[in-house]
Write a protein that holds these residues in place. Structure first.
Motif, PDB file in Angstrom:
ATOM      1  N   VAL A 174     -12.977 157.984  55.300  1.00  0.00           N
ATOM      2  CA  VAL A 174     -12.410 156.993  54.382  1.00  0.00           C
ATOM      3  C   VAL A 174     -13.478 155.983  53.984  1.00  0.00           C
ATOM      4  O   VAL A 174     -14.588 155.989  54.517  1.00  0.00           O
ATOM      5  CB  VAL A 174     -11.218 156.269  55.055  1.00  0.00           C
ATOM      6  CG1 VAL A 174     -10.172 157.275  55.548  1.00  0.00           C
ATOM      7  CG2 VAL A 174     -11.682 155.392  56.214  1.00  0.00           C
ATOM      8  N   ALA A 175     -13.111 155.125  53.033  1.00  0.00           N
ATOM      9  CA  ALA A 175     -14.033 154.055  52.625  1.00  0.00           C
ATOM     10  C   ALA A 175     -13.218 152.792  52.388  1.00  0.00           C
ATOM     11  O   ALA A 175     -12.036 152.862  52.025  1.00  0.00           O
ATOM     12  CB  ALA A 175     -14.790 154.453  51.368  1.00  0.00           C
ATOM     13  N   PHE A 177     -18.221 153.356  54.661  1.00  0.00           N
ATOM     14  CA  PHE A 177     -17.567 154.597  55.060  1.00  0.00           C
ATOM     15  C   PHE A 177     -17.143 154.545  56.525  1.00  0.00           C
ATOM     16  O   PHE A 177     -17.846 153.967  57.355  1.00  0.00           O
ATOM     17  CB  PHE A 177     -18.499 155.794  54.844  1.00  0.00           C
ATOM     18  CG  PHE A 177     -18.749 156.071  53.390  1.00  0.00           C
ATOM     19  CD1 PHE A 177     -17.807 156.753  52.639  1.00  0.00           C
ATOM     20  CD2 PHE A 177     -19.906 155.614  52.772  1.00  0.00           C
ATOM     21  CE1 PHE A 177     -18.030 156.992  51.290  1.00  0.00           C
ATOM     22  CE2 PHE A 177     -20.141 155.856  51.418  1.00  0.00           C
ATOM     23  CZ  PHE A 177     -19.193 156.538  50.683  1.00  0.00           C
ATOM     24  N   GLY A 178     -15.994 155.155  56.791  1.00  0.00           N
ATOM     25  CA  GLY A 178     -15.495 155.140  58.157  1.00  0.00           C
ATOM     26  C   GLY A 178     -14.796 156.433  58.512  1.00  0.00           C
ATOM     27  O   GLY A 178     -14.550 157.309  57.676  1.00  0.00           O
ATOM     28  N   MET A 235     -25.296 160.506  57.085  1.00  0.00           N
ATOM     29  CA  MET A 235     -24.544 159.281  56.823  1.00  0.00           C
ATOM     30  C   MET A 235     -23.750 158.891  58.072  1.00  0.00           C
ATOM     31  O   MET A 235     -23.162 159.745  58.737  1.00  0.00           O
ATOM     32  CB  MET A 235     -23.603 159.570  55.666  1.00  0.00           C
ATOM     33  CG  MET A 235     -22.564 158.508  55.455  1.00  0.00           C
ATOM     34  SD  MET A 235     -21.695 158.860  53.927  1.00  0.00           S
ATOM     35  CE  MET A 235     -22.989 158.544  52.744  1.00  0.00           C
ATOM     36  N   GLN A 236     -23.737 157.638  58.354  1.00  0.00           N
ATOM     37  CA  GLN A 236     -23.017 157.154  59.520  1.00  0.00           C
ATOM     38  C   GLN A 236     -21.599 156.728  59.115  1.00  0.00           C
ATOM     39  O   GLN A 236     -21.419 156.001  58.140  1.00  0.00           O
ATOM     40  CB  GLN A 236     -23.744 155.947  60.136  1.00  0.00           C
ATOM     41  CG  GLN A 236     -25.129 156.274  60.648  1.00  0.00           C
ATOM     42  CD  GLN A 236     -25.105 157.262  61.799  1.00  0.00           C
ATOM     43  OE1 GLN A 236     -24.342 157.087  62.751  1.00  0.00           O
ATOM     44  NE2 GLN A 236     -25.919 158.310  61.716  1.00  0.00           N
ATOM     45  N   LEU A 237     -20.647 157.188  59.876  1.00  0.00           N
ATOM     46  CA  LEU A 237     -19.252 156.764  59.684  1.00  0.00           C
ATOM     47  C   LEU A 237     -18.882 155.842  60.845  1.00  0.00           C
ATOM     48  O   LEU A 237     -19.074 156.208  62.014  1.00  0.00           O
ATOM     49  CB  LEU A 237     -18.312 157.967  59.698  1.00  0.00           C
ATOM     50  CG  LEU A 237     -18.629 159.097  58.723  1.00  0.00           C
ATOM     51  CD1 LEU A 237     -17.646 160.252  58.955  1.00  0.00           C
ATOM     52  CD2 LEU A 237     -18.538 158.602  57.288  1.00  0.00           C
ATOM     53  N   ARG A 238     -18.331 154.693  60.511  1.00  0.00           N
ATOM     54  CA  ARG A 238     -17.926 153.786  61.579  1.00  0.00           C
ATOM     55  C   ARG A 238     -16.484 154.117  61.986  1.00  0.00           C
ATOM     56  O   ARG A 238     -15.597 154.204  61.130  1.00  0.00           O
ATOM     57  CB  ARG A 238     -18.018 152.335  61.118  1.00  0.00           C
ATOM     58  CG  ARG A 238     -17.749 151.348  62.260  1.00  0.00           C
ATOM     59  CD  ARG A 238     -18.511 150.053  62.062  1.00  0.00           C
ATOM     60  NE  ARG A 238     -17.991 149.294  60.934  1.00  0.00           N
ATOM     61  CZ  ARG A 238     -17.004 148.390  61.025  1.00  0.00           C
ATOM     62  NH1 ARG A 238     -16.426 148.140  62.185  1.00  0.00           N
ATOM     63  NH2 ARG A 238     -16.598 147.738  59.954  1.00  0.00           N
ATOM     64  N   CYS A 239     -16.278 154.325  63.253  1.00  0.00           N
ATOM     65  CA  CYS A 239     -14.943 154.658  63.745  1.00  0.00           C
ATOM     66  C   CYS A 239     -14.090 153.401  63.784  1.00  0.00           C
ATOM     67  O   CYS A 239     -14.453 152.406  64.437  1.00  0.00           O
ATOM     68  CB  CYS A 239     -15.028 155.277  65.148  1.00  0.00           C
ATOM     69  SG  CYS A 239     -15.891 156.860  65.151  1.00  0.00           S
ATOM     70  N   VAL A 240     -12.968 153.445  63.068  1.00  0.00           N
ATOM     71  CA  VAL A 240     -12.094 152.272  62.977  1.00  0.00           C
ATOM     72  C   VAL A 240     -10.643 152.728  63.134  1.00  0.00           C
ATOM     73  O   VAL A 240     -10.334 153.919  63.071  1.00  0.00           O
ATOM     74  CB  VAL A 240     -12.260 151.549  61.608  1.00  0.00           C
ATOM     75  CG1 VAL A 240     -13.645 150.920  61.507  1.00  0.00           C
ATOM     76  CG2 VAL A 240     -12.001 152.496  60.446  1.00  0.00           C
ATOM     77  N   GLY A 299      -8.743 148.207  56.718  1.00  0.00           N
ATOM     78  CA  GLY A 299      -9.167 146.834  56.514  1.00  0.00           C
ATOM     79  C   GLY A 299     -10.300 146.383  57.407  1.00  0.00           C
ATOM     80  O   GLY A 299     -10.870 145.316  57.191  1.00  0.00           O
ATOM     81  N   GLU A 300     -10.661 147.202  58.401  1.00  0.00           N
ATOM     82  CA  GLU A 300     -11.804 146.840  59.239  1.00  0.00           C
ATOM     83  C   GLU A 300     -13.123 147.150  58.550  1.00  0.00           C
ATOM     84  O   GLU A 300     -14.177 146.693  58.991  1.00  0.00           O
ATOM     85  CB  GLU A 300     -11.750 147.618  60.567  1.00  0.00           C
ATOM     86  CG  GLU A 300     -10.557 147.282  61.444  1.00  0.00           C
ATOM     87  CD  GLU A 300     -10.479 148.193  62.659  1.00  0.00           C
ATOM     88  OE1 GLU A 300     -11.531 148.539  63.217  1.00  0.00           O
ATOM     89  OE2 GLU A 300      -9.346 148.576  63.026  1.00  0.00           O
ATOM     90  N   LEU A 301     -13.053 147.947  57.497  1.00  0.00           N
ATOM     91  CA  LEU A 301     -14.265 148.354  56.791  1.00  0.00           C
ATOM     92  C   LEU A 301     -14.592 147.363  55.684  1.00  0.00           C
ATOM     93  O   LEU A 301     -13.689 146.857  55.005  1.00  0.00           O
ATOM     94  CB  LEU A 301     -14.078 149.746  56.183  1.00  0.00           C
ATOM     95  CG  LEU A 301     -13.891 150.889  57.180  1.00  0.00           C
ATOM     96  CD1 LEU A 301     -13.404 152.138  56.461  1.00  0.00           C
ATOM     97  CD2 LEU A 301     -15.209 151.167  57.908  1.00  0.00           C
ATOM     98  N   GLY A 302     -15.876 147.090  55.509  1.00  0.00           N
ATOM     99  CA  GLY A 302     -16.303 146.329  54.350  1.00  0.00           C
ATOM    100  C   GLY A 302     -16.048 147.139  53.087  1.00  0.00           C
ATOM    101  O   GLY A 302     -15.875 148.364  53.139  1.00  0.00           O
ATOM    102  N   GLN A 303     -16.025 146.459  51.947  1.00  0.00           N
ATOM    103  CA  GLN A 303     -15.735 147.186  50.711  1.00  0.00           C
ATOM    104  C   GLN A 303     -16.802 148.252  50.472  1.00  0.00           C
ATOM    105  O   GLN A 303     -17.993 147.960  50.425  1.00  0.00           O
ATOM    106  CB  GLN A 303     -15.676 146.212  49.534  1.00  0.00           C
ATOM    107  CG  GLN A 303     -15.031 146.852  48.320  1.00  0.00           C
ATOM    108  CD  GLN A 303     -14.399 145.832  47.401  1.00  0.00           C
ATOM    109  OE1 GLN A 303     -14.653 144.635  47.501  1.00  0.00           O
ATOM    110  NE2 GLN A 303     -13.577 146.295  46.488  1.00  0.00           N
ATOM    111  N   GLY A 304     -16.368 149.495  50.377  1.00  0.00           N
ATOM    112  CA  GLY A 304     -17.287 150.588  50.137  1.00  0.00           C
ATOM    113  C   GLY A 304     -17.922 151.168  51.387  1.00  0.00           C
ATOM    114  O   GLY A 304     -18.611 152.187  51.314  1.00  0.00           O
TER     115      GLY A 304
END
Lengths: 303, 303, 303
Positions: free
Chosen positions: B281-282, B268-269, B252-257, B261-266
């Motif tokens: 987080v999500a 993962f980051g 699974m890829q986690l986007r570093c933020v 609030g930079e993440l779309g709903q659901g």
């Protein structure tokens, strides 16, 4: 001024607050705010707000356990299914063993009296019916914690005497609850037993019984070795003498201990808890869960 | 008098209280009442009482996170499965970076030491074993929060020195917990990875990892772009070098933020949380729920 | 000095704290600690921390209900899914009807404005954007409650003026939420009806409606006798005039009462609640549970 003299050595600046309001909503917080606005600097201590909704009996038990550890101040208790009806709002005052006053404010439904008497180690002598403030326009009368009891508690904290809050009433007229069941007896096999109510299941799943260590002493329960726990007796048939049929022949054994840590993980035990009551417990586990027992049920101890 | 001089500029009037007592029962409230009776005017701040029952490790992690934000005062920590046994009650004192004193009172089971050292950024130098007050007749010794620790905290708030509470003990004898897992390594495909423990699942379902931003820097994790989260590794087979077999090839890829609030709903980051730890987080969702991960499990980050 | 003169008669020493932090974690406790360290002696009152995560609307409703009962001080509100993004942190100040000041600190996402205007019974005139303190090295910016809002609230408690916290902003630029639905209409059978939103389900399962007693008066709902509750209307087809098809012909009858205790156990009723709103309730039972209704759904009352 003469009446307020006895209070001077004990500045009444603490409120001990118990309710069934929960903390999910702002009920308890708004009561805090009302007290802060009317009696700034008061320390308001939340005993708990997680009394099950409408469970006056659970609230009363909790207050009885708490009062030996309270200093002077005001106990504000609100478990009040009758709010808005003709049930009275009351304030009581007793003297602690230290001589300091402890007041109680809340509904006249049995919530407060046992705790007041436990605190004073004496009957309640002073009680008033709270005078009701004028209703607020366009607002219902369903939140006496905010509108009636908190202002009364705040008034006591700022020096009002009990009689300033309303007309005296006969303490004998106060609503009282029936105490928890503690009955000695004998099983059919002749062994002595004690039939007693579970009055409280705490967060850890410990089962506090109505029976105290003094009851155990009178009944002759040896609090060493092992005691047998009979199946619970909540609705089954009874002997003519009121003793249960349903005692499990090879009942569960409870090991008498002084500390939870003496029990192996999941082992059941019997101990004298920090309130002086017998309690059925389990080692780092919930006795309530594993025995499937809830507050209000009856247990039988045999030995 | 000379000994108490250093404390004068820092009146100790705050207690920071953490426990596994919950708030369903009156345990925490009664402890507040005992402190109010013995040290009137003290501000008692509830850090939390929702540490899972008996989970000393979770309590320790929580205190470590909290201490950088506390002023002078007393940390009262009670997660105490050994209450009533021979385990010691202790009080520690350290100096905050500001020079002000912060004391710790509770059981000697590992709950307090890591937080004391985190607060001081130095080893603990002063510790005492709390002298036990005489037992109350007909009451069990299962509530040291009320009977031992609260009186000790109150005494510190009213000017007692640490040595007034009991005999000095060797700080080296204090019980300590093992720290959270943070291990660098390489996957079979040669990529660098970091194996680290989930130390905390918060209300929002964020997964705090034992690895800090400093660990990430040392390990060379680029906290920009995307990082791969391997399947969790709690009980599976391991390579001889201690690295997991079970890494999901297309992890699974986690986007570093930097912000939820930079993440779309659901979505993962991975972010650096407010305590300086890495956290999975999500976006407006619970990472713990959707990944089915709990505290204590191991995760592998690869890049 | 001239600017701070008006505040002197109202020492700002109370903070009213609401959040979605829960109390399972140490978030709320750490915010208390930050305020205690920066503004010792401040009374911090927890309104509630159980706002559902990210539910700004529920937080706003709760603050609106609470503010009529608050004295002077600072409302600290944190429901903040946008933490760390470009959304602004703000502070507002209004005058209570008593003339005393009440300030509001939190995110600019609609959480605070309606409550500020309800408290003042007037539009907000003074607002600033909070200046952000320098970021802490190696710690993320995901906990503005601790790092931005608590310091701002503490500053107000120790005498800072609103303008000391940041640059003034146009109150017209503040983010606002849409109010709860209250719509009069007629059913196909010609009867008058009121379509209104459930804004709050409290611990007891009472359903607070957006409609107030004033709305009922305007609509002509007779708050005596019985009122019909239509099936809820959350997603069904609508008439061209916006009225629901789905009204149950023989709708459930709600008995209009003044107190919960007038209802038989499990009987459904309609009352004016302590906030002046209509509420669908049940006698010692949860109306929300038995009607299977949640906050945000629409109900139709007909008579």
């Amino acid at each position: 001024m003469a009446e307020t003299m006895p209070r001077d050595p004990y500045p009444v600046r603490a409120v001990f607050f118990l309710s069934d309001y929960g903390t999910e909503d702002e009920f308890a917080g708004v009561v805090h705010a009302v007290i802060a606005a009317r009696a700034p600097g008061t320390t308001v201590i939340d005993l708990t707000h997680s009394i099950p909704p409408f469970d006056v009996r659970a609230g009363s038990h909790t207050l009885v356990r708490a009062v030996p550890h309270l200093g002077p101040g005001v106990v504000l208790g609100v478990v009040d299914p009758g709010v808005g009806t003709a049930r009275r709002g009351i304030a009581l005052e007793v003297a602690l063993p230290s001589g300091a006053p402890l007041s109680f404010v809340g509904p006249d439904n049995g919530l407060l009296v046992a705790a007041a008497e436990a605190a004073a180690e004496a009957p309640v002598a002073h009680a008033v019916e709270l005078a009701r403030p004028p209703a607020q326009p366009d607002r219902g009368s369903t939140f006496d914690g905010r509108d009636l009891f908190a202002p009364a508690a705040a008034a006591l904290c700022t020096g009002a005497a009990l009689e300033d809050l309303g007309a005296p009433i006969d303490p004998g007229s106060l609503v009282r609850l029936i105490g928890g069941v503690v009955e000695e007896g004998r099983l059919r096999d002749g062994r002595a037993c004690l039939r007693t109510e579970v009055t409280w299941v705490d967060r850890y799943g410990n089962l506090q019984l109505a029976a105290t260590v003094a009851d155990a002493r009178v009944a002759g329960i040896p609090l060493i070795g092992r005691v047998e726990l009979a199946a619970r007796v909540d609705s089954g048939p009874q002997d003519p003498d009121g003793l249960p049929h349903s005692l499990v022949p090879d009942g569960m054994q409870l090991r008498c201990v002084d500390a939870f840590g003496e029990l192996g993980q999941g082992e059941f035990g019997l101990l004298v808890d920090a309130n002086g009551h017998l309690a059925v417990v389990a080692g780092e586990a919930s006795a309530a869960h594993w025995l499937n027992v809830a507050a209000g049920e009856l247990l039988v101890l045999a030995w």
